[in-house]
Design a protein around this motif. Sequence first.
Motif, PDB file in Angstrom:
ATOM      1  N   GLU A 197     -12.278  33.360   7.086  1.00 10.30           N
ATOM      2  CA  GLU A 197     -12.887  33.997   8.257  1.00 10.30           C
ATOM      3  C   GLU A 197     -12.134  35.252   8.705  1.00 10.30           C
ATOM      4  OE1 GLU A 197     -12.863  31.553  11.782  1.00 10.30           O
ATOM      5  OE2 GLU A 197     -13.439  33.270  13.036  1.00 10.30           O
ATOM      6  N   GLN A 198     -10.795  35.212   8.604  1.00 13.88           N
ATOM      7  CA  GLN A 198      -9.946  36.308   9.126  1.00 13.88           C
ATOM      8  C   GLN A 198     -10.051  36.450  10.629  1.00 13.88           C
ATOM      9  OE1 GLN A 198     -11.530  39.296   5.955  1.00 13.88           O
ATOM     10  NE2 GLN A 198      -9.377  39.810   6.223  1.00 13.88           N
ATOM     11  N   GLY A 199     -10.486  35.400  11.284  1.00 16.23           N
ATOM     12  CA  GLY A 199     -10.563  35.372  12.733  1.00 16.23           C
ATOM     13  C   GLY A 199     -10.335  33.937  13.176  1.00 16.23           C
ATOM     14  N   PRO A 200     -10.257  33.707  14.480  1.00 13.67           N
ATOM     15  CA  PRO A 200      -9.848  32.396  14.977  1.00 13.67           C
ATOM     16  C   PRO A 200     -10.986  31.450  15.369  1.00 13.67           C
ATOM     17  CG  PRO A 200      -9.777  33.971  16.757  1.00 13.67           C
ATOM     18  CD  PRO A 200     -10.315  34.705  15.549  1.00 13.67           C
ATOM     19  N   VAL A 201     -12.230  31.875  15.217  1.00 14.92           N
ATOM     20  CA  VAL A 201     -13.329  31.129  15.836  1.00 14.92           C
ATOM     21  C   VAL A 201     -13.480  29.723  15.256  1.00 14.92           C
ATOM     22  CG1 VAL A 201     -15.815  31.098  16.244  1.00 14.92           C
ATOM     23  CG2 VAL A 201     -14.545  33.241  16.464  1.00 14.92           C
ATOM     24  N   LEU A 202     -13.529  29.600  13.937  1.00 13.49           N
ATOM     25  CA  LEU A 202     -13.751  28.277  13.336  1.00 13.49           C
ATOM     26  C   LEU A 202     -12.605  27.337  13.699  1.00 13.49           C
ATOM     27  CD1 LEU A 202     -15.118  29.299   9.798  1.00 13.49           C
ATOM     28  CD2 LEU A 202     -16.417  28.389  11.752  1.00 13.49           C
ATOM     29  N   GLU A 203     -11.370  27.834  13.598  1.00 10.88           N
ATOM     30  CA  GLU A 203     -10.234  26.965  13.932  1.00 10.88           C
ATOM     31  C   GLU A 203     -10.283  26.536  15.389  1.00 10.88           C
ATOM     32  OE1 GLU A 203      -5.719  27.325  12.746  1.00 10.88           O
ATOM     33  OE2 GLU A 203      -6.032  28.377  14.627  1.00 10.88           O
ATOM     34  N   GLN A 204     -10.538  27.493  16.264  1.00 13.65           N
ATOM     35  CA  GLN A 204     -10.551  27.180  17.705  1.00 13.65           C
ATOM     36  C   GLN A 204     -11.619  26.158  18.041  1.00 13.65           C
ATOM     37  OE1 GLN A 204      -8.957  28.354  20.556  1.00 13.65           O
ATOM     38  NE2 GLN A 204      -7.526  29.806  19.641  1.00 13.65           N
ATOM     39  N   ARG A 205     -12.769  26.228  17.350  1.00 12.26           N
ATOM     40  CA  ARG A 205     -13.866  25.301  17.653  1.00 12.26           C
ATOM     41  C   ARG A 205     -13.854  24.090  16.725  1.00 12.26           C
ATOM     42  NH1 ARG A 205     -19.010  29.195  19.105  1.00 12.26           N
ATOM     43  NH2 ARG A 205     -17.829  30.770  20.232  1.00 12.26           N
ATOM     44  N   ASP A 206     -12.850  24.033  15.845  1.00 15.48           N
ATOM     45  CA  ASP A 206     -12.713  22.909  14.928  1.00 15.48           C
ATOM     46  C   ASP A 206     -13.977  22.728  14.081  1.00 15.48           C
ATOM     47  OD1 ASP A 206     -11.326  20.915  13.719  1.00 15.48           O
ATOM     48  OD2 ASP A 206     -11.771  19.391  15.244  1.00 15.48           O
ATOM     49  N   ILE A 207     -14.436  23.808  13.496  1.00 17.64           N
ATOM     50  CA  ILE A 207     -15.642  23.790  12.665  1.00 17.64           C
ATOM     51  C   ILE A 207     -15.242  24.148  11.241  1.00 17.64           C
ATOM     52  CG2 ILE A 207     -17.820  25.030  12.235  1.00 17.64           C
ATOM     53  CD1 ILE A 207     -18.198  25.091  15.281  1.00 17.64           C
ATOM     54  N   GLN A 208     -15.876  23.471  10.254  1.00 20.89           N
ATOM     55  CA  GLN A 208     -15.409  23.610   8.873  1.00 20.89           C
ATOM     56  C   GLN A 208     -15.991  24.811   8.125  1.00 20.89           C
ATOM     57  OE1 GLN A 208     -16.547  19.478   8.864  1.00 20.89           O
ATOM     58  NE2 GLN A 208     -14.855  19.018   7.463  1.00 20.89           N
ATOM     59  N   ILE A 209     -17.228  25.150   8.454  1.00 19.25           N
ATOM     60  CA  ILE A 209     -17.938  26.175   7.676  1.00 19.25           C
ATOM     61  C   ILE A 209     -18.597  27.198   8.610  1.00 19.25           C
ATOM     62  CG2 ILE A 209     -19.915  26.579   6.099  1.00 19.25           C
ATOM     63  CD1 ILE A 209     -17.587  25.187   4.698  1.00 19.25           C
ATOM     64  N   GLY A 210     -18.489  28.457   8.257  1.00 26.31           N
ATOM     65  CA  GLY A 210     -19.250  29.501   8.937  1.00 26.31           C
ATOM     66  C   GLY A 210     -20.389  29.968   8.044  1.00 26.31           C
ATOM     67  N   ALA A 211     -21.618  29.938   8.570  1.00 24.73           N
ATOM     68  CA  ALA A 211     -22.757  30.520   7.846  1.00 24.73           C
ATOM     69  C   ALA A 211     -22.910  31.926   8.411  1.00 24.73           C
ATOM     70  CB  ALA A 211     -24.016  29.692   8.082  1.00 24.73           C
ATOM     71  N   VAL A 212     -22.563  32.913   7.595  1.00 27.83           N
ATOM     72  CA  VAL A 212     -22.369  34.260   8.137  1.00 27.83           C
ATOM     73  C   VAL A 212     -23.717  34.974   8.270  1.00 27.83           C
ATOM     74  CG1 VAL A 212     -21.132  36.432   7.879  1.00 27.83           C
ATOM     75  CG2 VAL A 212     -20.073  34.295   7.112  1.00 27.83           C
ATOM     76  N   THR A 213     -23.977  35.444   9.478  1.00 25.93           N
ATOM     77  CA  THR A 213     -25.282  36.026   9.797  1.00 25.93           C
ATOM     78  C   THR A 213     -25.341  37.521   9.477  1.00 25.93           C
ATOM     79  OG1 THR A 213     -24.498  36.402  12.043  1.00 25.93           O
ATOM     80  CG2 THR A 213     -25.701  34.356  11.640  1.00 25.93           C
TER      81      THR A 213
END
Lengths: 418, 418
Positions: A197-213
Amino acid sequence: MQAERPWADLRINSERLNNRIHQLARIGALEGGGVCRLALSDEDRKARDLVCHWMKQLGLTVSIDRIGNVTGLRKGKTDSPPVMTGSHIDTVATGGPYDGNLGVLAGLEVIETLNEAGIETIHPLAVGYFTNEEGARFAPDMMGSGVHQGALDLDQMLAVRGIDGKTVGQELERIGYAGEQPVGQFYARRYIELHIEQGPVLEQRDIQIGAVTGVQGISWTEYSIRGISNHAGTTPMELRHDAGYVAAQIVVEARRLARDMGQGQVATVGQVEMIPNLVNVIAREARLTVDLRNMDEQRLQLAEKRLGRFIDEIATAEQVEISQRSLARFQPVHFDPAMIELVDSTAARLGLSCLKMPSGAGHDAQMFAPNCPTSMIFVPSQGGISHNIHEFTATHQIAAGANVLLQTLLHCATQEPD
Amino acid sequence: MQAERPWADLRINSERLNNRIHQLARIGALEGGGVCRLALSDEDRKARDLVCHWMKQLGLTVSIDRIGNVTGLRKGKTDSPPVMTGSHIDTVATGGPYDGNLGVLAGLEVIETLNEAGIETIHPLAVGYFTNEEGARFAPDMMGSGVHQGALDLDQMLAVRGIDGKTVGQELERIGYAGEQPVGQFYARRYIELHIEQGPVLEQRDIQIGAVTGVQGISWTEYSIRGISNHAGTTPMELRHDAGYVAAQIVVEARRLARDMGQGQVATVGQVEMIPNLVNVIAREARLTVDLRNMDEQRLQLAEKRLGRFIDEIATAEQVEISQRSLARFQPVHFDPAMIELVDSTAARLGLSCLKMPSGAGHDAQMFAPNCPTSMIFVPSQGGISHNIHEFTATHQIAAGANVLLQTLLHCATQEPD
């Protein structure tokens, strides 16, 4: 259902992927951790050679194009354009082992998993690595993928001179990666890229996968403020024309603007300089940069306008001159809704939490987006940190992302032709 | 009344004063205007020699003390401590012809005016110039007057090393101004100094004379902010720990604080630095200085406290660490009410507009203030500019100030002993 997806339970080999990541990270490894592998350097050449070696081991047909992009092709039942994945293996001067490399090596791991399982896809599969994604040695960044997808001109890019004075063309020749494959002609059926991700969003929200829009639009502006230098002790507050104060107001307003607008608007002032920069002298000049980003072009323009109005107001109030210069301006890139859904539903099917999110950083995928259905898969970055020797993503997080990549590629590559 | 002040209509010779100012300004003159005459440099020596020559021409008894202060004494009818005036003839590296020099040369002009008129005063008169008032080569500033009045230790000051590595003692010897007169023993009956304002107040209000009430207290603090560096595109606003943003908030608050408090409170942030100072990276560190000044020690402390509270609050809000370091802290100096009144009433008697005002900058006079009744006379600075080659005060403004100096010195020197 299962009969339609005989490969639904197939999973990648996490240890094997991890081994490749750490083997590649040894090329250009920095003392104390991290990797320095600037585009078209000797280290880049060694890394390219190793990945080509792996591609051939996996039975891929390797081709190199005129800007040095390397593609490994796995045949399908048909001769249609390939479903493609990939990323880059160049790094910034103090990079980590995952940025870019993960996407390329997860692609190879997908191939090896399919080879082991004896799965033949309808459409060919391709794994690529693109020249100079980082732009740390040669500008612009995403150079290889840009040329690959016809957004950048080959000859212009070959003539680009790097920070050390050498051109892209010279360095491609030198390291033996000036290929013969023409560029701007290779179109993928689908493109999907796995990246940290190169950002903190997934870690902060404890989410495993980002589906990039998609990738945020970027607006960089430099403001130069000219006030009047004066004595800090003898100049009453109401008689000041303080360039530094005006710069600070802009910094504070940029934050307020982004908070007020919400909906993913971000605003950053990373650079401020004051002249003469002395304790007891009111600044006669200040320079600062404002970085505005949004997924929505209309809202990005709104942010620019609101900031512009504010700047006019404070220039008048403090009686200073403010000039501005655009440093960069890119419209947002929107990925394909069906591809985003595919990543999201695939993650759900694998029991992984998933967030649809924009990318704040640029990626090779955005060069494919205008030409074919494209999306990306993000995995968390520890502490949101990248372009840093402390960049880290845990093995189980990588495995989760690589499995989503495997399953989405399989889905795309086993669909009947449109 | 006239009988009591037979000298009430006496005026200085403005052309003669002006000539001396321009003659002195040729020593260390910069191409394009301005003067560079750092303390104890060859230029300083030449300027000292010229002023000593003038003192002797005027019949003054010249003495040099151990820190290089030079005093020219004009006998009175009594042997009491002298009524003193003076200032300094060193300049900053890009100084003007008036800062300091005006006070010394106006003193000489007063002497010449009295000589011509054949006036003998009850108390002796002294004109001095003090070593290294500017502090541009050797720290601290106001060194000579500080030693002269016993506020600074002679041996410590002689050992001070300048920006070029040489000590005050060495340089005094070298230029021949290591005198034998003891220091810390010379007390004046009254001290009054003419100086350019170095600020814009008199010019802005179109007032001819400032009756200086004292010197502002100064509080200089450096703040170091430690946040977290992160990507400008990928880090949501609510997850930021932006050292640069916090620095900007302090800059804006310093202005608000000074405007809210009023009553002469000033606040300046002249110095801001950000790390890594890149367009697309949230600053991990920021450093800034805050310069607070007030004539009232209680209110200066209030300003410090209010700023301190604000800083605690924003450190918590943004979750950054802020450390602070005091760079300088001086209490306000209050001049003698009777002396301030004397300047004010003298200006009125001469038909000049006058404003009672504090000095925002330090002056030799403040070293005398604890030991004898002291005040200063300000004349306007064009554009409020000083420490600058464009420093300028018009001849008629200088003449006004010098006449107030003449008349106040005469008043003090012709009073019967207390």
